[in-house]
Structures are given as C-alpha cells and as structure tokens.
Motif scaffolding. Sequence first.
Motif, short mmCIF file in Angstrom:
data_model
loop_
_atom_site.label_atom_id
_atom_site.label_comp_id
_atom_site.label_asym_id
_atom_site.label_seq_id
_atom_site.Cartn_x
_atom_site.Cartn_y
_atom_site.Cartn_z
N GLU A 20 67.05 -49.52 57.14
CA GLU A 20 67.07 -50.98 57.12
C GLU A 20 66.35 -51.49 58.35
O GLU A 20 66.47 -50.93 59.43
CB GLU A 20 68.51 -51.52 57.11
N HIS A 78 67.44 -59.00 58.08
CA HIS A 78 67.48 -57.55 57.86
C HIS A 78 67.19 -57.26 56.40
O HIS A 78 67.16 -58.17 55.58
CB HIS A 78 68.79 -56.92 58.35
N HIS A 80 67.62 -54.78 52.82
CA HIS A 80 68.55 -53.97 52.03
C HIS A 80 67.77 -53.11 51.05
O HIS A 80 66.78 -53.59 50.48
CB HIS A 80 69.46 -54.87 51.19
N SER A 87 76.44 -57.66 52.48
CA SER A 87 77.45 -56.62 52.27
C SER A 87 78.75 -57.08 52.92
O SER A 87 78.79 -58.09 53.63
CB SER A 87 76.98 -55.32 52.92
N ASP A 90 78.16 -57.23 56.51
CA ASP A 90 77.36 -58.42 56.85
C ASP A 90 78.25 -59.66 56.95
O ASP A 90 78.14 -60.45 57.89
CB ASP A 90 76.28 -58.69 55.78
ZN LIG Z 1 73.16 -56.07 55.10
#
Ligand SMILES: [Zn+2]
Length: 143
Positions: A20, A78, A80, A87, A90
């Motif tokens: 990532e 960022h 994925h 997520s 996150d």
């Molecule tokens: Zn993430």
Amino acid sequence: MDSVTLDRLANLAESTLPFESCALLLGEEMHNNRNILEMFVLTNHDRSPISFSVDPDDLFCAYEHARKIGLDIVGIFHSHPSMPRPSRKDIKFMQLNQIVWLIYSTLSHTFSAFMYSGMVMQVHMGLIKDEGVRHPWGIIQPL
Ligand SMILES: [Zn+2]
C-alpha cells in the motif's frame, strides 16, 4: 512547486505495488473547499499489501515541509489492493484524524474520499483547473 493530480497519486499507488502507498495531502481552505495542492509521499512503514503505517519522523518532515511552503495538511492518501472503502483500521484512525481520507483502489483504479464526523461519510471531489488559484491543478474538496 508541483501540483497534485489524481494521476500522480494513481501512479504512486501503482509503482508502490505490492505494498500500500501513502502520502499526505497539503493544501488550503478556500471558498468553503479544501483545495489539495501538493502531495508529500510517505514510506509505508508496514511494507504490507493490506495495511500502512507512517514513521513519526516522516510525519514530522511532512509537517515541517507544509509549514515552510505555507500549506496545511488537509488530507491523507493511501491505496488499497481491494475496493476503495475504509478498512476497520482506517476507520479507527479516521476518528483520531478528522481530515480527508482519500483512497485509491489498485483493483478498480478508482478513488473515493471519506471523512469522519460522528460517522464515516463519503465526500465529493472535483478537479480544479486554473481559476486564479496559485496552482493550476488540484483536487477541490468541499468541507
Ligand atoms: Zn486502508
């Protein structure tokens, strides 16, 4: 000074694969928008395809850089390997850091942006072309 484009962020994400990627988004508030004008690339300390973390020294450098060029940290980017949705991890960090979270999917090649304000909310993005602002390109972020 380079401006940010979504293309540059997408390129960063693709070139960081299989990990990532992450970057801080620098900009300024203007006319009730958050204009993202610069990116500051960060190293993914996790070196992971499913998570990212940032070294505190790198963060310090990013904040110093933003201060020197007179911009604020208005977002974090960022990527994925899955769909561009926050997520669980996150969301935890979104609650602590209520700036714009821009996520790029290296699977669908699309961007989504989110903010936490009592709950996770998707926010809209638009592109700014030269409209008298200092930089010809950026991402315009409604507050
Ligand atoms: Zn993430």
